[in-house]
Every structure is written in C-alpha cells, then in structure tokens.
Design an enzyme around this catalytic site. Structure first.
Site, PDB file in Angstrom:
ATOM      1  CE  LYS A   8      -8.106  44.812  24.334  1.00 23.18           C
ATOM      2  NZ  LYS A   8      -7.625  44.677  22.913  1.00 23.18           N
ATOM      3  CE1 TYR A  40     -10.311  40.944  24.900  1.00 26.85           C
ATOM      4  CE2 TYR A  40     -11.731  42.036  26.499  1.00 26.85           C
ATOM      5  CZ  TYR A  40     -11.164  41.986  25.249  1.00 26.85           C
ATOM      6  OH  TYR A  40     -11.421  42.975  24.334  1.00 26.85           O
TER       7      TYR A  40
END
Ligand SMILES: NC(=O)C1=CN([C@@H]2O[C@H](COP(=O)(O)OP(=O)(O)OC[C@H]3O[C@@H](n4cnc5c(N)ncnc54)[C@H](OP(=O)(O)O)[C@@H]3O)[C@@H](O)[C@H]2O)C=CC1
Ligand SMILES: CC(C)CCC[C@@H](C)[C@H]1CC[C@H]2C3=C(CC[C@]12C)[C@@]1(C)CCC(=O)C[C@@H]1CC3
Length: 322
Positions: A124, A120
C-alpha cells in the site's frame, strides 16, 4: 461508492476482477487491473478514476500484493494517462504509517512505516507513492490519495464476518492489553463521501494535488468496546478475560512460525495473526483535520448510527437467543 455516485447523478463504469452485482445504470467491465489493455475500454470518456481494488489483507500473499498493488497501480496510472482521464483518486490506507506501536491523532505528515506490519501494508505504501508522484499538472493529470481506517458497514466481508466467525469458534474470550486503546473505525458511507469530495475538489492549484488525506469517523473508540458492541448486538458474549499485549503478540508470532513450518503439509489460516494482535492492542487513530480544511469533509453518519445500521444488515450472523 457506486451507489453514492449514481445517487449524485454521475455516470459510472465499474472495472473488477469478478462481477458481484447487477445494476442496469452501470457499465461493467470484467478484468485484471494488472492488464493495461483490459483497463482501457473502461476508461474511455471518463474524467475521474477511483482506484479502490486490492487483494484482501488476510490473503497474506506477498507476490499477489506486489503484483496487484504495485505493478497493477502502475498499469492503472498508465491506462488513465493513455485514456485521457484527468483525475485519479486512490484508496490508500492510514496503515501506511503504522508500525505496530501507538499512533494518537496521527497527521498525514507522519513518515511512511519503515517496518510495515505486513506485505499488504508494504505494498500500500509503494502504491501510494506511485499515485502521488504521478500528479502532473503540466499534462492535466491530477492525483490524490484517501487514507481510510477500519472500514465497516453493511456487506463488508471482513470486519463483522471475521469477528463473528471467531466468536462462533470460541476465540473471542480475551481482551488483548488493558482494553483502553483508542482506534478509528470508519463507516463505509463516510469513506465514500470523502472519496467523492476528493474527486470534486481535485483540480489545478488545489491543495489536494499529490497529497494524502485521512478520512475517519472522527470518533475514536476503544478497540474492545467497539468489538464488544458488535458482539453483543449480534447476541454473542463480549470478551471478559485480559491477556497482556506482549504475551498475545509473541504467541501469535510463535503460532505463525509453526504454521509456516507446517505449510508444505497443511494450510491453516490463524485468527490471531501478529498483525491483528497489533491492531487489537495498540492505539491507532488519526486526525482528519486536513480533509476538513481542504475538501470540506465532515462525517455524514455518526458512529452510533453506523453501528446500528451495520448490526441490522447482518441478520444471518445474529445468534438465536436460547
Ligand atoms: N477494509 C478496510 O478496513 C480498509 C480498506 N482499505 C482499502 O480500501 C480498498 C477497498 O477495500 P475493501 O473494500 O476492504 O476490500 P474489497 O475486497 O471489498 O474490495 C477490493 C476489490 O478489489 C478487487 N480486486 C482485487 N484484485 C483485483 C485485480 N487484480 N483486478 C481488479 N480488481 C481486483 C476485489 O475483487 P475480489 O474480491 O474478487 O478479489 C474486490 O472487489 C482497498 O484498496 C483497501 O486497501 C483501506 C483502509 C482500510
Ligand atoms: C479476531 C479479532 C482480534 C479481530 C476481528 C476484527 C478484525 C478482522 C478487524 C479489526 C481491525 C480491522 C482492520 C483491518 C481488517 C479487519 C480488522 C483486522 C485492516 C487491516 C484492513 C486494511 C487496512 O488498510 C487497515 C485495516 C485496519 C483495521
């Protein structure tokens, strides 16, 4: 975000992969943001786009994160340019600089994590770099990124529900580390306020162009004091035994290895992942001085008030008193 924008008198289009709410004042567009053609109708006549979509960190799906957060963000940028949108505000994350070790009052000048704690966070970072480098004043296209941290509040499907689920199954007995590590938890209305200020201040020659900004409650709290307050506020016992941080971390790592080996046979989602242990046992709080200086940001809801409002909003998660 939608509610505050409407309250301020803005017209709002929403693009999402699922329709989760009804509001006559909003034009809703259903689609996957990876599909540029699907995005275009939602962006017609729009001056500011807020890109806040992401798969949930708990999905732990490397391909999905790469597809949505990286490739999808490229599609969002292309669609904005094609539709003539002038400003793009990304919801990034303060975690883009977090490597699992202490960050105290971190500024936006910290380098991106070389070893991000999960897929994740890895995507990002890629996403933020794409958005900030797309800032293009010559073509009247301005971009900025907001980096919130530990968002919580009514209707959030992550923090309080995951915590209460863990408490219900008897997993909230231990404090990881010495319990003194300070962390930012940011009330959703403050996060939204920061986004709207960013959009309003993003223009030619503004210091926001192509830059990232922390938005926090500006009141770091000990991680375990915050968790305990939510737990006791919903009638659950707070954790009271201590477990050394490294022991918890290596146990979580070992568990994730075992579950990975078993994954062809059975899918189990552990509560204590190495990422959550790292977040629970280290300092990670950030300075929002740059947002104060460049966009006049100040939290609008204090942490105390935010916790009270949040607790009141989850009556269905409250444990009946014996
Ligand atoms: N929660 C936190 O503590 C923090 C969150 N953030 C960032 O804030 C943003 C919002 O997160 P949060 O509110 O927590 O999460 P939510 O899951 O509530 O919001 C994300 C939304 O994105 C949608 N979405 C996912 N994939 C797609 C896609 N391919 N096309 C269109 N929409 C899609 C989701 O739909 P569905 O649910 O149906 O998949 C969901 O509605 C994210 O960018 C996140 O990275 C940053 C820092 C901290
Ligand atoms: C089981 C317990 C040890 C922890 C329960 C609460 C956690 C679910 C949350 C505590 C800190 C939160 C957090 C995020 C998600 C929910 C928590 C892990 C993020 C990873 C969400 C996405 C981000 O960009 C950063 C957040 C940091 C804090």
């Amino acid at each position: 975000m939608v509610e505050q924008l409407l309250e301020k008198g803005y017209a709002v289009n929403v693009f999402d992969i699922q329709k989760r709410f009804d509001n006559d004042r909003v034009q809703f567009f259903l689609g996957d943001l990876c599909d540029k053609e699907a995005l275009l109708p939602a962006l017609q006549g729009v001056s500011v786009a807020f890109h806040c979509a992401s798969p949930a960190p708990s999905s732990d799906n490397r391909e999905l994160f790469y597809k949505v957060n990286f490739m999808g963000t490229k599609a969002v940028i292309e669609a904005c340019k094609e539709a003539g949108v002038q400003k793009l505000v990304l919801t990034s994350s303060a975690s883009v600089v977090f490597e699992g070790t202490d960050i105290k009052n971190g500024s936006e000048d910290l380098p991106y994590a070389k070893k991000p704690i999960d897929y994740y966070t890895e995507t990002k970072i890629l996403q933020e770099k794409e958005v900030l480098s797309a800032n293009d004043p010559d073509n009247n296209f301005f971009t900025t990124a907001i980096r919130p941290h530990g968002i919580f509040g009514p209707r959030d499907p992550q923090l309080v529900p995951i915590l209460i689920q863990a408490a219900k199954s008897g997993k909230m007995k231990f404090i990881i580390g010495d319990g003194k590590n300070l962390v930012d938890f940011t009330y959703v209305e403050n996060v939204v306020h920061g986004h709207i200020l960013a959009a309003e201040n993003l223009q030619r020659h503004s210091p926001l162009c192509g830059k990232a900004f922390h938005i926090t409650n500006d009141e770091p709290v000990p991680f375990w004091a915050f968790m305990s307050r939510i737990l006791t506020g919903l009638n659950y016992d707070p954790p009271k035994y201590y477990i050394p941080y490294w022991l918890a971390y290596y146990l979580a790592l070992f568990l994730s290895l075992v579950l990975w080996l078993l994954s062809p046979l059975v899918t189990i989602k552990p509560t204590f992942t190495p990422m959550r242990v790292a977040l629970a046992g280290t300092f990670h709080y950030y300075s929002c001085e740059r947002a104060k200086r460049d966009m006049g940001y100040k939290p609008v809801v204090s942490l105390d008030e935010a916790i009270d409002r949040t607790l009141q909003s989850y009556p269905h998660l409250r444990r009946a008193k014996a």
